[in-house]
Design a protein around this motif. Structure first.
Motif, PDB file in Angstrom:
ATOM      1  N   VAL A  33      -5.305   0.795  -0.452  1.00 44.43           N
ATOM      2  CA  VAL A  33      -4.579   0.288  -1.311  1.00 44.43           C
ATOM      3  C   VAL A  33      -3.256  -0.164  -0.637  1.00 44.43           C
ATOM      4  O   VAL A  33      -2.542  -1.073  -0.796  1.00 44.43           O
ATOM      5  CB  VAL A  33      -4.413   1.145  -2.431  1.00 44.43           C
ATOM      6  N   TRP A  34      -2.703   0.863   0.074  1.00 42.81           N
ATOM      7  CA  TRP A  34      -1.665   0.724   0.806  1.00 42.81           C
ATOM      8  C   TRP A  34      -1.651  -0.503   1.781  1.00 42.81           C
ATOM      9  O   TRP A  34      -0.607  -1.495   1.832  1.00 42.81           O
ATOM     10  CB  TRP A  34      -1.261   2.032   1.824  1.00 42.81           C
ATOM     11  N   LYS A  36      -3.410  -3.187   1.498  1.00 46.08           N
ATOM     12  CA  LYS A  36      -3.582  -4.241   0.680  1.00 46.08           C
ATOM     13  C   LYS A  36      -2.251  -4.767   0.301  1.00 46.08           C
ATOM     14  O   LYS A  36      -1.666  -5.824   0.081  1.00 46.08           O
ATOM     15  CB  LYS A  36      -4.401  -4.169  -0.383  1.00 46.08           C
ATOM     16  N   ASP A  37      -1.541  -3.498  -0.190  1.00 46.67           N
ATOM     17  CA  ASP A  37       0.031  -3.903  -0.783  1.00 46.67           C
ATOM     18  C   ASP A  37       0.988  -4.436   0.353  1.00 46.67           C
ATOM     19  O   ASP A  37       1.885  -4.855  -0.064  1.00 46.67           O
ATOM     20  CB  ASP A  37       0.582  -2.561  -1.361  1.00 46.67           C
ATOM     21  N   ASN A  38       0.573  -3.907   1.650  1.00 49.29           N
ATOM     22  CA  ASN A  38       1.654  -4.245   2.725  1.00 49.29           C
ATOM     23  C   ASN A  38       1.150  -5.217   3.686  1.00 49.29           C
ATOM     24  O   ASN A  38       1.422  -4.940   4.870  1.00 49.29           O
ATOM     25  CB  ASN A  38       2.028  -2.896   3.320  1.00 49.29           C
TER      26      ASN A  38
END
Length: 110
Positions: A33-34, A36-38
């Motif tokens: 998730v991290w 994907k977000d960054n």
């Protein structure tokens, strides 16, 4: 928040999860998730993930590879993976992709 703060927060969180014996699936899910977000940061700065995956490797993966070779393989794999990946893909799992690649190439320890 600057990217170094984001990275530090993620590393601190991973260290806490490892110390608390959280499952690999839990850690991997949040790291993905991290990522994907960054993703935009990682396109030009993917080496920040090398130390993160080394921590995960030491705790969770039983692959027959030494530290030096792991870091070399990981650096190359992550750079290529990010270049080829569309961050909008539903199938987005760098941790398992890296683990599968290394285990096929080097095998597992007993």
């Amino acid at each position: 928040m600057c990217s170094s703060d984001l990275i530090s927060d993620l590393i601190d969180w991973i260290d806490k999860q490892i110390n608390n014996d959280s499952t690999y699936d839990h850690v991997n899910r949040l790291v993905n998730v991290w990522i994907k977000d960054n993703f935009s940061i990682l396109i030009t700065n993917s080496e920040i993930l090398n130390d993160i995956y080394f921590k995960i490797f030491k705790k969770y993966w039983k692959i027959k590879i030494n530290e030096k070779q792991f870091k070399k393989e990981t650096n190359t794999f992550i750079k290529d993976w990010i270049k080829e990946k569309d961050h909008e893909d539903f199938d987005f799992n760098l941790g398992n992709d890296l683990k599968n690649y290394l285990s096929k190439k080097y095998g597992f320890t007993k």
